[in-house]
Design an enzyme around this catalytic site. Structure first.
Site, PDB file in Angstrom:
ATOM      1  CG  ASN A 179      -1.974   0.953   1.336  1.00  0.00           C
ATOM      2  OD1 ASN A 179      -2.087   1.655   2.339  1.00  0.00           O
ATOM      3  ND2 ASN A 179      -2.791   1.079   0.314  1.00  0.00           N
ATOM      4  CE  LYS A 193       3.145   4.727  12.963  1.00  0.00           C
ATOM      5  NZ  LYS A 193       2.112   4.055  12.167  1.00  0.00           N
ATOM      6  NE  ARG A 247      -1.675  -0.618   7.019  1.00  0.00           N
ATOM      7  CZ  ARG A 247      -0.620  -0.855   6.275  1.00  0.00           C
ATOM      8  NH1 ARG A 247      -0.760  -1.432   5.093  1.00  0.00           N
ATOM      9  NH2 ARG A 247       0.589  -0.520   6.679  1.00  0.00           N
ATOM     10  CD  GLN A 291       5.222  -3.709   9.577  1.00  0.00           C
ATOM     11  OE1 GLN A 291       6.365  -3.394   9.315  1.00  0.00           O
ATOM     12  NE2 GLN A 291       4.785  -4.938   9.378  1.00  0.00           N
TER      13      GLN A 291
HETATM   14  P1  NAD Z   1       1.289  -3.674   2.884  1.00  0.00           P
HETATM   15  O1  NAD Z   1       1.044  -4.044   4.281  1.00  0.00           O
HETATM   16  O2  NAD Z   1       0.224  -2.911   2.170  1.00  0.00           O
HETATM   17  O3  NAD Z   1       1.513  -4.945   1.980  1.00  0.00           O
HETATM   18  C1  NAD Z   1       2.203  -6.084   2.335  1.00  0.00           C
HETATM   19  C2  NAD Z   1       3.324  -6.282   1.335  1.00  0.00           C
HETATM   20  O4  NAD Z   1       4.135  -7.378   1.751  1.00  0.00           O
HETATM   21  C3  NAD Z   1       2.848  -6.600  -0.077  1.00  0.00           C
HETATM   22  O5  NAD Z   1       3.588  -5.849  -1.007  1.00  0.00           O
HETATM   23  C4  NAD Z   1       3.190  -8.075  -0.225  1.00  0.00           C
HETATM   24  O6  NAD Z   1       3.455  -8.428  -1.548  1.00  0.00           O
HETATM   25  C5  NAD Z   1       4.442  -8.160   0.602  1.00  0.00           C
HETATM   26  N1  NAD Z   1       4.806  -9.505   1.023  1.00  0.00           N
HETATM   27  C6  NAD Z   1       3.995 -10.515   1.441  1.00  0.00           C
HETATM   28  N2  NAD Z   1       4.737 -11.604   1.734  1.00  0.00           N
HETATM   29  C7  NAD Z   1       6.032 -11.262   1.505  1.00  0.00           C
HETATM   30  C8  NAD Z   1       7.267 -11.945   1.628  1.00  0.00           C
HETATM   31  N3  NAD Z   1       7.330 -13.196   2.068  1.00  0.00           N
HETATM   32  N4  NAD Z   1       8.405 -11.282   1.317  1.00  0.00           N
HETATM   33  C9  NAD Z   1       8.379 -10.004   0.906  1.00  0.00           C
HETATM   34  N5  NAD Z   1       7.235  -9.306   0.753  1.00  0.00           N
HETATM   35  C10 NAD Z   1       6.076  -9.933   1.053  1.00  0.00           C
HETATM   36  O7  NAD Z   1       2.691  -2.882   2.774  1.00  0.00           O
HETATM   37  P2  NAD Z   1       2.974  -1.329   3.017  1.00  0.00           P
HETATM   38  O8  NAD Z   1       1.747  -0.607   3.486  1.00  0.00           O
HETATM   39  O9  NAD Z   1       3.656  -0.785   1.804  1.00  0.00           O
HETATM   40  O10 NAD Z   1       3.957  -1.351   4.264  1.00  0.00           O
HETATM   41  C11 NAD Z   1       5.349  -1.375   4.177  1.00  0.00           C
HETATM   42  C12 NAD Z   1       5.952  -0.573   5.324  1.00  0.00           C
HETATM   43  O11 NAD Z   1       5.492   0.780   5.221  1.00  0.00           O
HETATM   44  C13 NAD Z   1       5.539  -1.047   6.733  1.00  0.00           C
HETATM   45  O12 NAD Z   1       6.654  -0.997   7.587  1.00  0.00           O
HETATM   46  C14 NAD Z   1       4.515  -0.014   7.176  1.00  0.00           C
HETATM   47  O13 NAD Z   1       4.493   0.180   8.577  1.00  0.00           O
HETATM   48  C15 NAD Z   1       5.027   1.230   6.471  1.00  0.00           C
HETATM   49  N6  NAD Z   1       4.018   2.275   6.268  1.00  0.00           N
HETATM   50  C16 NAD Z   1       2.792   1.997   5.772  1.00  0.00           C
HETATM   51  C17 NAD Z   1       1.867   3.016   5.582  1.00  0.00           C
HETATM   52  C18 NAD Z   1       0.491   2.770   5.045  1.00  0.00           C
HETATM   53  O14 NAD Z   1      -0.391   3.629   5.203  1.00  0.00           O
HETATM   54  N7  NAD Z   1       0.236   1.667   4.377  1.00  0.00           N
HETATM   55  C19 NAD Z   1       2.241   4.331   5.876  1.00  0.00           C
HETATM   56  C20 NAD Z   1       3.510   4.581   6.370  1.00  0.00           C
HETATM   57  C21 NAD Z   1       4.392   3.547   6.556  1.00  0.00           C
HETATM   58  P1  13P Z   2      -0.985   1.602   9.930  1.00  0.00           P
HETATM   59  O1  13P Z   2      -0.003   0.560   9.489  1.00  0.00           O
HETATM   60  O2  13P Z   2      -1.540   1.394  11.301  1.00  0.00           O
HETATM   61  O3  13P Z   2      -2.093   1.797   8.909  1.00  0.00           O
HETATM   62  O4  13P Z   2      -0.207   2.996   9.991  1.00  0.00           O
HETATM   63  C1  13P Z   2       0.146   3.624   8.818  1.00  0.00           C
HETATM   64  C2  13P Z   2       1.160   4.669   9.100  1.00  0.00           C
HETATM   65  O5  13P Z   2       2.266   4.350   9.476  1.00  0.00           O
HETATM   66  C3  13P Z   2       0.749   6.068   8.909  1.00  0.00           C
HETATM   67  O6  13P Z   2       1.819   6.959   9.001  1.00  0.00           O
END
Ligand code: NAD
Ligand code: 13P
Length: 352
Positions: free
Chosen positions: A13, A206, A270, A301
């Site tokens: 995402n 957080k 989430r 996470q």
């Molecule tokens: P996500 O949670 O939307 O998706 C999960 C990802 O993991 C998918 O790309 C999937 O293909 C991959 N995956 C599944 N199994 C796997 C494996 N065995 N090896 C490697 N990849 C695999 O991912 P995201 O939202 O991009 O989150 C990535 C990081 O970004 C996290 O640390 C999250 O905390 C951080 N983050 C997310 C958001 C948000 O709003 N989504 C915002 C800020 C930071």
């Molecule tokens: P969540 O993984 O709880 O959606 O948090 C997203 C995030 O890190 C926003 O900055």
């Protein structure tokens, strides 16, 4: 003038939104090659098609960011080693639990002049102690690694709603400013601070507080209780960060990566959502089950971070200092009921 090539490792995402931000800038800025490569953990969709093929045909990550065009210059690549081969700017953005395996695969595979940035919120804990993800990348791959964290719910940035973010860097401000240029858009305001550990710990910790906030929502305890939990959580975030790294700056907690990310995640993230469902079922359904049902492949996470933080508290004898962090983990594993979040965390008010 040197032209930089960017590869994004991860395509969930946030990874997909990062691709959209970066791809809009590489087209505009002459110091970057237009093409942005994005490593995709390959999967076959229910239609039988490969996710990578669909992204390359439609410019859309139909599974993790449906309805948003990433930019025609984003090229999805299922081959990790090939995706990073020519890059001198590497953006890591996968759930933190996969990074150890990814780093192992990348040893010796990246360019000598590569710089890295981690958008990953999390840490790993081993017998030897905790290690932040940026340090894992730095130590395993021998690259300088900045971090980017902030109040960044990906779906909101995807539709270009204004938000801010913080880059944390170690020493090289010029490199940090290059990352600022790569990510900044009129709706995504990025600033840089020289406090990589502080920024990364804010983003990581957080998520534990967001789980606590979700419990409060599930128990319908109201806004005052939720604000109290967020305040206590912020205090524990600061105390934990400073115990781990005395160099962490107070001012970092007032950047987007600090209080702002805490607020947005406790309101709309989430982790909060799944923790609310957990509390509503009285802890009868596991986090794994609820994560799969509610997030459809996206990953939490906060639950694993709560466990990792708990291990650090045990290793260092800090249990009594962090009642909220400790209680979140004990609720997640079913040792305490969700209602314990208030009874137990309340004792944190004794610490200042
Ligand atoms: P996500 O949670 O939307 O998706 C999960 C990802 O993991 C998918 O790309 C999937 O293909 C991959 N995956 C599944 N199994 C796997 C494996 N065995 N090896 C490697 N990849 C695999 O991912 P995201 O939202 O991009 O989150 C990535 C990081 O970004 C996290 O640390 C999250 O905390 C951080 N983050 C997310 C958001 C948000 O709003 N989504 C915002 C800020 C930071
Ligand atoms: P969540 O993984 O709880 O959606 O948090 C997203 C995030 O890190 C926003 O900055």
């Amino acid at each position: 003038q040197k032209k930089y090539r960017v590869t994004i490792v991860g395509s969930g995402n946030w990874g997909s939104v990062a691709a959209k931000l970066i791809a809009s800038n590489t087209l505009k800025l002459s110091s970057f090659h237009d093409e942005v490569r994005m490593w995709v953990f390959e999967e076959t969709l229910q239609t039988g098609e490969k996710l990578t093929d669909i992204i390359n045909q439609t410019n859309e990550n139909v599974k993790y960011l449906p309805g948003i065009k990433l930019g025609k210059n984003v090229v999805a690549d299922p081959d990790l080693e090939r995706a990073v081969k020519d890059a001198n700017m590497l953006v890591f953005v996968t759930p933190h639990q996969f990074m150890e395996g990814i780093c192992k695969r990348l040893v010796g595979k990246i360019k000598g002049d590569a710089q890295a940035i981690s958008l990953i919120k999390g840490m790993e804990v081993k017998m030897e102690g905790p290690r932040m993800i940026s340090s894992l990348i730095n130590e395993q791959l021998g690259v300088n690694c900045c971090v980017l964290m902030g109040a960044n719910i990906a779906n909101e940035i995807a539709v270009e709603k204004f938000s801010e973010a913080t880059i944390g860097y170690r020493e090289d401000e010029e490199v940090a400013q290059r990352w600022v240029r790569l990510f900044s858009t009129p709706y995504f305001l990025v600033s840089a601070v020289q406090d990589v550990e502080g920024v990364e710990l804010c983003g990581t910790l957080k998520n534990v507080v967001a789980i606590a906030a979700g419990f409060v929502d599930g128990l319908e305890m109201g806004n005052n209780t939720k604000a109290a939990i967020m305040r206590i959580g912020l205090k524990e975030m600061k105390a934990f960060s400073k115990l781990m790294f005395p160099s962490v700056k107070d001012s970092t907690f007032f950047e987007s990566c600090g209080v702002a990310d805490l607020i947005t995640t406790c309101l709309g993230g989430r982790n909060r959502k799944v923790a609310e469902a957990f509390a509503r079922t009285g802890g009868k359904r596991s986090f794994n089950e609820l994560e799969a049902e509610l997030l459809q492949g996206q990953k939490l996470q906060g639950v694993s971070t709560a466990r990792e933080v708990y291990e650090v508290l045990n290793q260092r004898g800090w249990q009594e200092l962090f009642p909220l962090f400790r209680t979140v983990h004990e609720i997640c594993i079913g040792r305490l009921p969700p209602s314990a979040i208030v009874q137990h965390s309340g004792s944190a008010t004794k610490f200042s």
